[in-house]
Structures are given as C-alpha cells and as structure tokens.
Enzyme design. Structure first.
Site, PDB file in Angstrom:
ATOM      1  N   GLU A  84     -72.863   1.332 -19.039  1.00 49.47           N
ATOM      2  CA  GLU A  84     -74.078   2.137 -19.042  1.00 49.47           C
ATOM      3  C   GLU A  84     -75.305   1.329 -18.598  1.00 49.47           C
ATOM      4  OE1 GLU A  84     -74.305   3.505 -23.138  1.00 49.47           O
ATOM      5  OE2 GLU A  84     -72.128   3.366 -23.273  1.00 49.47           O
ATOM      6  N   HIS A 136     -75.440   6.851 -19.547  1.00 49.51           N
ATOM      7  CA  HIS A 136     -74.310   6.567 -20.472  1.00 49.51           C
ATOM      8  C   HIS A 136     -72.990   6.942 -19.779  1.00 49.51           C
ATOM      9  CE1 HIS A 136     -71.991   6.492 -24.158  1.00 49.51           C
ATOM     10  NE2 HIS A 136     -73.056   6.365 -24.922  1.00 49.51           N
TER      11      HIS A 136
END
Ligand code: TA6
EC number: 5.1.3.15
Length: 312
Positions: A270, A166
C-alpha cells in the site's frame, strides 16, 4: 490496436452500485462510485490482477474488501475518525469537469471521480476539501491512479491528513511470493506496538501474519509471484511509505468479510503517506500517484535480478 475508450454511465452517476468500465477490448478496469474504488484490473489474457474477497460487500456502511480502497483523511486509527478514514465508504461522483492534469500522451482511457465532504462528514472532520481521483489505463494495460486533494476551507485553516492506496494484489500462493525494494528499510511493526525496526536480509517472503509500515521507501517496488511467473511493479510519487499486510490464518477468521483461506491468495502492498502527515493551507493541493504494471517475471529475468526489477 484495441479501441480505447471510456464508458461512463452518466444517467447512473449517483447510484451506489454504479461501476465505470475503463476498457480497451482487454485490458480492463472497473472503478466504483462507492469508495471511488478500483475493484477490477485485468490484463490482456483476461486474468484478474487484484484480489477481491468472495465475501466483499459492495455497499454502505463498510468498505469493499479488496481492489484499491482509498484511505483518507487518515490511515489507521487516531482520534474520533473511523479507521482508514471515510473516503472508502462514501459515494463519489463522476467529475464532469476536472482541471487539466498532465498525462502520459499514451493514455486515452480514463475516468475522473470527485469526493467533497457532506455536512455530516464536516461534523467528524471539520475541513472542506475537493478530492479528485483519476483512474487511467495505459495502452499496455498499466493502471494509473492520481489523487489530487485540495484544501477548500474558507475559514483560513490548514488541515493535515494521512493517506494510502490500500492495494490488494491477487497472488497464486502467498508462500511463493516475494517483495523486492523494501529490504534494509526501517518500518513500524503494527503487530509489535508500532515499534520501529530495520528490515534485515534479502527480499521479503511470507510465512506468518504481517502488518508493517515501511518508511521512506524507494519509488519502485516489485512483487514477484514465482508460481504465476508474474511480477507486479509499483511506481509511486508523493507517497514515501509502503504498508505490507497479510492477515494470515488466525486473524483471517476474525474478519467477517474475508474467507478463512483467502489470505493465501492476496497480498496488500500500500503506497502511503503515514509517518509524516501532509499539511495543506487553504488553496493548496497535494498529488499522490500510483502506477501499476504486471509483467511476466521472465521479462526481468536475470534471474529476477533486483537491479533489473527495480532500476530498469
Ligand atoms: O493496511 C493494513 C491494515 O491497516 C491492517 O492493520 C488491517 O487491519 C488492514 O489494514 C485492514 O483494515 P480494514 O479496516 O480494512 O479491516
């Protein structure tokens, strides 16, 4: 030639705030045992390349807002598991004896971490695993993350998971940034009930909240920061999808560990495996790699010809 070495802090290895500095002289990188999370990556000029919120909390129970949180065993929210899984808010250990991992011979500076489920974790996700993370700095300051996840179940059962790095990139001004490599891709739009669409037009630019899961994306994506004249190049392997997120003004105000104006200076891109969960039988291992470079945009100048950025 910088003196490349790894400084681990063996006496502190079980301490929640422990950081491992991976360094040449510069560039540098910091990875924390809490979350197995990279929270700093600096280039030769000492510029920070990752965004970490000024309101980030570096301890349990939440995840650290910024850097590279690891979403495992799930990305998003499904069933009883907490959002984005528990790997990002567990204390990892230094992995003293990782199985060999073939690496680029230029890489001499790295840290190995490991996460195994606790008895409490097994109550919420009843699968035994070994998650090995290697964080490495290349000689030119490129950052490499390799995740190896092995099913160590003794009951003969397979398990399935979803995953994401992320990654919060630091950008000068979100309205001066574009992404190349995701145009024409299909995506699920989390702001429209996960409906599926196809991206139209050229590179992605940003003028409002975005939360999309791009599907089956190419292995190389570029984030071009016009104001900083910097291009981040992401290369990924084993991670077909790519999530793009910026909370923008209104939603930022609802996130406690995020400043009201900070959305202007961050962009999450991500690399992920979301649409098709990965299934491992006992004894099987999955590997997901991310390689990040930050280069002057002029390096690709043509001017910013996507072919040069993406296929060079
Ligand atoms: O990756 C995008 C996303 O899933 C968004 O939906 C947004 O909620 C973000 O992650 C942050 O999630 P977090 O649980 O860290 O607040």
């Amino acid at each position: 030639m910088p003196n490349l070495s790894t400084l681990a802090l063996p006496n502190l290895k079980n301490y929640p705030y422990c950081k491992i500095n991976i360094y040449g002289l510069v560039p540098t990188c910091i990875v924390r045992l809490y979350g197995g999370q990279v929270t700093s990556w600096k280039n030769e000029q000492g510029d920070e390349l990752l965004f970490v919120s000024s309101k980030a909390v570096f301890k349990s129970p939440g995840a650290i807002r910024g850097g590279i949180p690891i979403c495992f065993p799930q990305f998003g929210t499904h069933g009883n598991l907490e959002k984005h899984g528990f790997a990002r808010n567990r204390l990892w250990l230094v992995d003293d004896n990782p199985p060999p991992l073939p690496v680029n011979s230029g890489i001499k500076t790295y840290a190995d971490l490991i996460l195994k489920p606790s008895e409490e974790d097994l109550k919420i996700w009843p699968h035994r695993f070994e998650f090995r993370l290697r964080v490495a700095l290349g000689p030119k300051g490129d950052l490499f993350l390799t995740s190896r996840i092995r099913n160590t179940n003794t009951d003969g059962k397979p398990f399935s998971f979803t995953f994401a790095y992320h990654t919060y990139f630091s950008v000068s001004d979100i309205s001066e940034v574009r992404i190349e490599g995701l145009e024409t891709m299909d995506y699920f739009d989390n702001l429209k009930g996960k409906e599926r669409f196809t991206e139209q037009g050229d590179a992605l630019v940003f003028e409002s909240e975005i939360d999309k899961v791009y599907l089956d994306t190419p292995p190389k994506i570029a984030i071009i920061d016009h104001e900083k004249k910097r291009t981040f190049v992401l290369r990924k392997d084993g991670l077909p999808d790519a999530v793009v997120w910026n909370p923008w003004e209104r939603r930022s105000k609802t996130i406690l560990d995020f400043g009201d104006e900070e959305y202007k200076h961050m962009l999450c891109v991500e690399p992920a495996a979301v649409e098709k969960p990965i299934t491992l039988k006992p004894g099987e291992e999955w590997k997901g790699r991310l390689e990040l470079s930050a280069v002057p945009s002029s390096y690709y100048s043509g001017q910013l010809d996507p072919d040069k950025v993406l296929h060079g």
